[in-house]
Write a protein that holds these residues in place. Structure first.
Motif, short mmCIF file in Angstrom:
data_model
loop_
_atom_site.label_atom_id
_atom_site.label_comp_id
_atom_site.label_asym_id
_atom_site.label_seq_id
_atom_site.Cartn_x
_atom_site.Cartn_y
_atom_site.Cartn_z
N ASN A 39 9.67 6.18 0.37
CA ASN A 39 8.43 6.22 -0.41
C ASN A 39 7.97 7.64 -0.69
OD1 ASN A 39 7.71 3.22 -0.34
ND2 ASN A 39 8.00 3.70 1.83
N ALA A 40 8.90 8.55 -0.88
CA ALA A 40 8.60 9.99 -1.00
C ALA A 40 7.64 10.30 -2.14
CB ALA A 40 9.90 10.78 -1.16
N GLY A 41 7.54 9.46 -3.14
CA GLY A 41 6.66 9.72 -4.27
C GLY A 41 5.23 9.26 -4.07
N GLN A 42 4.97 8.56 -3.01
CA GLN A 42 3.61 8.06 -2.74
C GLN A 42 2.87 9.08 -1.88
OE1 GLN A 42 3.48 4.00 -1.36
NE2 GLN A 42 5.35 3.49 -2.49
N LYS A 43 2.02 9.86 -2.51
CA LYS A 43 1.43 11.02 -1.85
C LYS A 43 0.58 10.68 -0.63
CE LYS A 43 1.65 14.20 -5.66
NZ LYS A 43 0.95 15.06 -6.58
N LEU A 44 -0.37 9.79 -0.77
CA LEU A 44 -1.26 9.49 0.36
C LEU A 44 -0.47 8.88 1.52
CD1 LEU A 44 -4.11 9.66 1.43
CD2 LEU A 44 -4.58 7.44 0.39
N PHE A 45 0.43 7.99 1.20
CA PHE A 45 1.29 7.36 2.21
C PHE A 45 2.08 8.43 2.96
CE2 PHE A 45 5.37 5.60 3.51
CZ PHE A 45 5.01 4.42 4.14
N MET A 56 11.03 14.98 -0.17
CA MET A 56 10.83 14.74 1.25
C MET A 56 10.49 16.05 1.99
SD MET A 56 11.72 12.24 3.76
CE MET A 56 12.36 12.27 5.40
N MET A 57 11.00 17.17 1.49
CA MET A 57 10.81 18.44 2.16
C MET A 57 9.34 18.83 2.35
SD MET A 57 12.27 20.73 3.89
CE MET A 57 13.97 20.40 3.55
N PRO A 58 8.46 18.65 1.33
CA PRO A 58 7.05 19.03 1.55
C PRO A 58 6.43 18.26 2.73
CG PRO A 58 7.44 18.58 -0.77
CD PRO A 58 8.69 18.20 -0.04
N TRP A 59 6.80 17.01 2.85
CA TRP A 59 6.24 16.19 3.93
C TRP A 59 6.74 16.66 5.29
CZ3 TRP A 59 2.62 14.76 1.15
CH2 TRP A 59 2.80 14.28 -0.14
N LEU A 60 7.98 17.06 5.37
CA LEU A 60 8.52 17.58 6.62
C LEU A 60 7.88 18.92 6.98
CD1 LEU A 60 12.29 16.64 6.28
CD2 LEU A 60 10.49 15.44 7.55
N LEU A 61 7.55 19.71 5.96
CA LEU A 61 6.85 20.97 6.22
C LEU A 61 5.45 20.74 6.78
CD1 LEU A 61 7.95 23.11 3.14
CD2 LEU A 61 8.66 23.39 5.53
N ILE A 62 4.78 19.73 6.26
CA ILE A 62 3.45 19.37 6.79
C ILE A 62 3.59 18.96 8.26
CG2 ILE A 62 1.57 17.68 6.66
CD1 ILE A 62 2.11 17.74 3.55
N VAL A 86 -5.81 6.88 9.72
CA VAL A 86 -6.91 6.59 8.80
C VAL A 86 -6.42 6.67 7.35
CG1 VAL A 86 -9.13 7.44 7.94
CG2 VAL A 86 -8.74 7.25 10.40
N LEU A 87 -5.64 7.70 7.03
CA LEU A 87 -5.09 7.83 5.68
C LEU A 87 -4.17 6.66 5.34
CD1 LEU A 87 -4.30 11.65 5.44
CD2 LEU A 87 -6.23 10.40 4.44
N PHE A 88 -3.38 6.23 6.31
CA PHE A 88 -2.48 5.09 6.10
C PHE A 88 -3.29 3.82 5.78
CE2 PHE A 88 -0.11 1.43 7.78
CZ PHE A 88 1.00 1.49 6.96
N ILE A 89 -4.35 3.60 6.53
CA ILE A 89 -5.21 2.42 6.28
C ILE A 89 -5.84 2.52 4.90
CG2 ILE A 89 -7.35 1.27 6.99
CD1 ILE A 89 -6.50 2.03 9.93
N LEU A 90 -6.33 3.70 4.54
CA LEU A 90 -6.91 3.88 3.21
C LEU A 90 -5.88 3.62 2.11
CD1 LEU A 90 -9.10 7.08 3.73
CD2 LEU A 90 -9.89 4.73 3.40
N ASP A 91 -4.67 4.10 2.32
CA ASP A 91 -3.60 3.88 1.35
C ASP A 91 -3.30 2.39 1.21
OD1 ASP A 91 -1.47 4.93 -0.43
OD2 ASP A 91 -0.15 4.03 1.08
#
Length: 154
Positions: free
Chosen positions: A82-88, A1-7, A140-145
Protein backbone atom coordinates in the motif's frame (compact mmCIF):
# COMPACT_ATOMS: atom_id res chain seq x y z
CA UNK A 1 8.64 2.55 0.01
CA UNK A 2 11.94 4.32 0.74
CA UNK A 3 10.40 7.52 2.24
CA UNK A 4 8.45 5.41 4.71
CA UNK A 5 11.56 3.48 5.74
CA UNK A 6 13.39 6.77 6.26
CA UNK A 7 10.62 7.95 8.59
CA UNK A 8 10.93 4.69 10.54
CA UNK A 9 14.72 5.14 10.68
CA UNK A 10 14.35 8.67 12.06
CA UNK A 11 12.09 7.30 14.82
CA UNK A 12 14.59 4.54 15.66
CA UNK A 13 17.52 6.98 15.78
CA UNK A 14 15.60 9.54 17.87
CA UNK A 15 14.42 6.79 20.22
CA UNK A 16 17.84 5.25 20.74
CA UNK A 17 19.65 8.58 21.13
CA UNK A 18 17.14 9.90 23.67
CA UNK A 19 17.34 6.66 25.65
CA UNK A 20 21.14 6.86 25.79
CA UNK A 21 20.94 10.53 26.75
CA UNK A 22 18.39 9.90 29.51
CA UNK A 23 20.36 6.98 30.97
CA UNK A 24 23.36 9.33 31.34
CA UNK A 25 21.32 12.35 32.46
CA UNK A 26 19.28 10.46 35.04
CA UNK A 27 22.11 8.33 36.45
CA UNK A 28 21.61 8.64 40.20
CA UNK A 29 18.86 11.25 39.78
CA UNK A 30 15.41 9.96 40.78
CA UNK A 31 13.39 12.58 38.91
CA UNK A 32 13.77 15.81 36.94
CA UNK A 33 10.63 17.95 37.08
CA UNK A 34 10.00 19.71 33.76
CA UNK A 35 6.47 21.07 34.19
CA UNK A 36 3.45 20.69 36.46
CA UNK A 37 2.54 17.55 34.50
CA UNK A 38 5.79 16.15 33.09
CA UNK A 39 8.88 14.61 34.67
CA UNK A 40 11.91 12.75 33.43
CA UNK A 41 12.44 9.46 35.28
CA UNK A 42 14.49 6.39 34.50
CA UNK A 43 12.40 3.23 34.33
CA UNK A 44 13.06 -0.17 32.83
CA UNK A 45 10.29 -2.40 31.54
CA UNK A 46 10.86 -6.12 30.98
CA UNK A 47 7.28 -6.50 29.82
CA UNK A 48 5.14 -4.81 27.20
CA UNK A 49 2.81 -1.81 27.35
CA UNK A 50 1.80 -0.83 30.89
CA UNK A 51 4.41 -3.33 32.19
CA UNK A 52 2.28 -6.25 31.00
CA UNK A 53 4.11 -9.46 32.04
CA UNK A 54 7.05 -7.42 33.43
CA UNK A 55 7.24 -9.64 36.51
CA UNK A 56 7.31 -12.92 34.57
CA UNK A 57 10.37 -15.15 34.92
CA UNK A 58 12.22 -13.95 31.81
CA UNK A 59 10.50 -15.83 29.01
CA UNK A 60 8.60 -12.64 28.12
CA UNK A 61 11.77 -11.14 26.63
CA UNK A 62 11.81 -13.82 23.94
CA UNK A 63 8.05 -13.75 23.50
CA UNK A 64 7.94 -9.98 22.92
CA UNK A 65 11.01 -10.18 20.70
CA UNK A 66 9.19 -12.74 18.54
CA UNK A 67 6.00 -10.68 18.49
CA UNK A 68 8.02 -7.62 17.45
CA UNK A 69 9.74 -9.49 14.63
CA UNK A 70 6.42 -10.84 13.33
CA UNK A 71 4.89 -7.34 13.55
CA UNK A 72 7.84 -5.84 11.66
CA UNK A 73 7.47 -8.36 8.82
CA UNK A 74 3.70 -7.77 8.72
CA UNK A 75 4.18 -3.97 8.63
CA UNK A 76 6.80 -4.14 5.87
CA UNK A 77 4.53 -6.36 3.77
CA UNK A 78 1.55 -4.01 4.09
CA UNK A 79 3.62 -0.88 3.58
CA UNK A 80 5.00 -2.33 0.35
CA UNK A 81 1.54 -3.43 -0.79
CA UNK A 82 0.00 0.00 0.00
CA UNK A 83 2.97 2.31 -0.63
CA UNK A 84 0.76 4.91 -2.35
CA UNK A 85 -1.57 5.40 0.61
CA UNK A 86 0.08 8.24 2.49
CA UNK A 87 -1.76 8.26 5.81
CA UNK A 88 -1.68 4.47 6.03
CA UNK A 89 2.07 4.42 5.38
CA UNK A 90 2.76 7.29 7.78
CA UNK A 91 0.95 5.29 10.46
CA UNK A 92 2.85 2.10 9.73
CA UNK A 93 6.19 3.91 9.41
CA UNK A 94 5.77 5.34 12.91
CA UNK A 95 4.69 1.98 14.31
CA UNK A 96 7.59 0.27 12.54
CA UNK A 97 10.14 2.73 13.93
CA UNK A 98 8.74 2.35 17.44
CA UNK A 99 8.69 -1.43 17.23
CA UNK A 100 12.31 -1.53 16.05
CA UNK A 101 13.39 0.98 18.73
CA UNK A 102 11.95 -1.12 21.54
CA UNK A 103 13.17 -4.34 19.90
CA UNK A 104 16.73 -3.01 19.98
CA UNK A 105 16.38 -2.46 23.74
CA UNK A 106 15.05 -5.98 24.28
CA UNK A 107 17.84 -7.53 22.23
CA UNK A 108 20.67 -5.49 23.79
CA UNK A 109 19.50 -5.07 27.38
CA UNK A 110 16.63 -7.51 27.95
CA UNK A 111 14.33 -4.61 28.83
CA UNK A 112 12.98 -1.37 27.40
CA UNK A 113 14.20 1.98 28.73
CA UNK A 114 11.43 4.47 29.54
CA UNK A 115 11.87 8.03 30.77
CA UNK A 116 8.82 10.22 30.09
CA UNK A 117 6.56 10.54 33.14
CA UNK A 118 3.27 12.27 32.33
CA UNK A 119 0.92 12.91 35.24
CA UNK A 120 -2.10 14.83 36.47
CA UNK A 121 -2.11 15.50 40.19
CA UNK A 122 -1.07 12.22 41.80
CA UNK A 123 -2.16 10.08 38.82
CA UNK A 124 0.83 9.00 36.70
CA UNK A 125 0.65 7.46 33.26
CA UNK A 126 3.16 4.58 33.05
CA UNK A 127 6.59 5.87 31.98
CA UNK A 128 7.16 5.70 28.23
CA UNK A 129 9.68 6.65 25.53
CA UNK A 130 9.90 8.00 21.98
CA UNK A 131 9.25 4.55 20.47
CA UNK A 132 6.06 4.18 22.52
CA UNK A 133 4.97 7.66 21.44
CA UNK A 134 5.56 6.83 17.77
CA UNK A 135 3.59 3.59 18.11
CA UNK A 136 0.70 5.43 19.77
CA UNK A 137 0.64 8.23 17.17
CA UNK A 138 0.89 5.61 14.41
CA UNK A 139 -2.04 3.67 15.87
CA UNK A 140 -4.16 6.84 16.00
CA UNK A 141 -3.27 7.65 12.38
CA UNK A 142 -4.11 4.08 11.37
CA UNK A 143 -7.54 4.34 13.02
CA UNK A 144 -8.16 7.69 11.32
CA UNK A 145 -7.15 6.21 7.98
CA UNK A 146 -9.51 3.27 8.46
CA UNK A 147 -12.39 5.56 9.51
CA UNK A 148 -11.73 7.70 6.43
CA UNK A 149 -11.71 4.59 4.24
CA UNK A 150 -15.01 3.34 5.75
CA UNK A 151 -16.65 6.74 5.25
CA UNK A 152 -15.52 6.85 1.59
CA UNK A 153 -17.01 3.43 0.90
CA UNK A 154 -20.47 4.42 2.19
Amino acid sequence: MMPWLLIAAVVVIADQLTKLWMVKLLDGVPVIKLTAFLNLVLAYNKGAAFSFLASASGWQRYFFTGVSLIAIVFILYFMRKNAGQKLFCWAFALILGGAIGNLIDRLLYGQVTDFIDFYIGTWHWPAFNIADSAITIGAVLFILDELRRVNRSK
